[in-house]
Write an enzyme that holds these catalytic residues in place. Structure first.
Site, PDB file in Angstrom:
ATOM      1  N   CYS B  79     -73.107  20.848 -31.560  1.00 17.78           N
ATOM      2  CA  CYS B  79     -74.307  20.281 -32.009  1.00 17.78           C
ATOM      3  C   CYS B  79     -74.582  20.544 -33.574  1.00 17.78           C
ATOM      4  CB  CYS B  79     -75.566  21.112 -31.193  1.00 17.78           C
ATOM      5  SG  CYS B  79     -77.178  20.293 -31.213  1.00 17.78           S
ATOM      6  N   HIS B 184     -74.137  19.849 -25.678  1.00 18.61           N
ATOM      7  CA  HIS B 184     -73.876  21.393 -25.533  1.00 18.61           C
ATOM      8  C   HIS B 184     -72.919  21.534 -24.144  1.00 18.61           C
ATOM      9  CE1 HIS B 184     -76.727  22.991 -28.239  1.00 18.61           C
ATOM     10  NE2 HIS B 184     -77.481  21.792 -28.117  1.00 18.61           N
ATOM     11  N   GLU B 186     -71.811  24.510 -23.455  1.00 16.38           N
ATOM     12  CA  GLU B 186     -72.163  25.805 -22.521  1.00 16.38           C
ATOM     13  C   GLU B 186     -73.304  25.066 -21.575  1.00 16.38           C
ATOM     14  OE1 GLU B 186     -72.819  24.756 -25.492  1.00 16.38           O
ATOM     15  OE2 GLU B 186     -74.831  25.365 -26.188  1.00 16.38           O
TER      16      GLU B 186
END
Lengths: 254, 202
Positions: B79, B184, B186
């Site tokens: 990001c 993202h 994660e």
């Protein structure tokens, strides 16, 4: 193509999942399953009063979701300072929700947007039908205080703070299971050029379809605990897919 | 060991929890003294480029990062950390990035995209070439995006994946030891954690 989002919204009172319906107040039940059920995002709202706001118990809940659900997590409720915002971002959330603080401290919302980026700030707007039954009034402080400005003017002000998303909620519809307030959505939607998500009233799968088919709606939230039973989000998504709604149906779980 | 750069405002906690889930050893790097035993770097970031950049400079991480990466250490920017890999960004002013990859980060509105900004939600990343980063990840899988800015003017050689949002936006890059993704991982469940694992294990 960007998918429409199904968002699970959970409210907590001092860290305990808060439900007015026949639900045993135990957040452990929900949090173990949310990741597996194909939700696209989880919203955690702190509805505690005064000194219990952002209590250790609530932060523990947020932390638990971060550690166990590798999904976008948005946190709201009582974030009225840069310090409080920092605390939740540090736990690993992507987005925070602001609401009442924009009224009392408008500079803060702009500051949050410039510090954390517009896309990290969601602004929620709680509404009720006005007395003449024609327009909508905006409320703050968990629906307790009516904003003394015309709703579209107030909306304009909120948008000027460079927030990244609007979450619109009809207070009277919340928990009604009668469907989202399409009239309310129409009232505001044309004035909003950032992602718009809606909450309040989802009772059956058809209700999700009614809002998600609208071009200007990016996602629909549900607080209805009965939507969180095993496989129910998958069945909702299959239903929407059949209706040609662009939805995420990846195999999830870890 | 994986070094996760803490710029002070980033959501490193979710990266940590993702690496914990995959039992990958990692350490948080806050200052230039934290780079012992680190052989790969993850540069995450939530926030505006301005704050992010100022924090990295203040903690003397900017220079050491530059040196490590120039010496061949693999890095994955996520990001805002992805944006930092490029020459410059126009978010809240004009800032020089780490400059490892040619390109300029611009607001999506400057790309004449007729859709809502920010771009928030789940979208696909279609690969332009094969990469170790996306091993065992199906092309049609979705990742979670939330951003208003995007790199532009990136050389075709360095573009790894694109995402349809009004037009094709550049959502992943690879240049030698340098990787970056706009989304993202994660927060992207199974396929996101798989991507992080691919980076950490190659």
């Amino acid at each position: 193509m960007l998918k429409k989002r199904i968002i699970i919204s959970l409210t907590f009172n001092d860290g305990v999942l808060f439900r007015t319906k026949k639900f045993k107040p135990d957040y452990r039940y929900t949090k173990n399953f949310v990741d597996l059920w194909n939700a696209d995002e989880i919203i955690l709202i702190d509805v505690s009063d005064g000194s219990n706001k952002q209590s250790q118990n609530f932060l523990k809940v947020v932390n638990f979701f971060i550690e166990n659900c590798h999904l976008p997590i948005t946190v709201g409720g009582g974030i009225d300072s840069l310090k409080k915002a920092k605390k939740v971002f540090e736990l690993g959330v992507e987005k925070i929700i602001v609401n009442s603080s924009s009224y009392t401290n408008p500079q803060l919302t702009s500051l949050l947007a410039s510090t954390y980026g517009s896309s990290s700030i969601v602004h929620s707007i709680d509404c009720k039908k006005s007395k003449d039954n024609k327009l909508y009034d905006i409320y703050i402080n968990n629906g307790k205080t009516k904003v003394d400005q015309k709703s579209l003017e107030y909306l304009k002000k909120i948008l000027s703070f460079n927030v990244g998303e609007i979450l619109i909620n009809n207070i009277d519809n919340d928990g009604s299971l009668l469907g989202y307030d399409l009239e309310l959505i129409n009232f505001f939607a044309n004035h909003i050029n950032i992602p718009l998500i809606v909450q309040g009233g989802a009772g059956n799968w058809e209700h999700f379809y009614e809002v998600l088919k609208l071009n200007n709606i990016s996602g629909a939230c549900t607080q209805n605990i009965y939507h969180f039973t095993e496989k129910s989000l998958i069945s909702l998504k299959m239903f929407l897919k059949e209706k040609k709604i662009n939805i995420r149906l990846d195999d999830t779980g870890l | 060991m994986i070094g996760i750069i803490n710029s002070g405002i980033g959501n490193i906690a979710s990266i940590k929890s993702a690496l914990n889930k995959k039992s990958i050893e990692h350490k948080v790097c806050i200052s230039k003294n934290d780079f012992d035993k680190i052989n790969k770097i993850i540069l995450p970031g939530v926030g505006s480029f301005k704050t992010f950049y100022e924090n990295l400079i203040e903690n003397s991480i900017f220079e050491i990062l530059k040196k490590k990466i120039q010496n061949g250490m693999p890095i994955l920017g996520i990001c805002l950390g992805y944006h930092a890999l490029f020459k410059s960004s126009n978010e809240f002013g004009h800032y020089e990035g780490l400059g490892f990859v040619d390109g300029e980060v611009k607001n999506l509105s400057e790309l004449n995209i007729n859709l809502r900004i920010p771009h928030v939600g789940w979208n696909i990343c279609t690969l332009k070439k094969k990469s170790i980063l996306f091993e065992n990840i199906d092309n049609e899988k979705n990742f979670y995006f939330t951003h208003s800015y995007i790199p532009t003017g990136v050389s075709t050689n360095n573009i790894l994946g694109v995402t349809p949002y009004g037009k094709e936006i550049i959502s992943a890059i690879e240049k030698d030891n340098i990787f970056g993704v706009q989304f993202h991982p994660e927060k992207s469940q199974k396929q996101g954690l798989c991507l992080l694992e691919n980076f950490c294990k190659f």
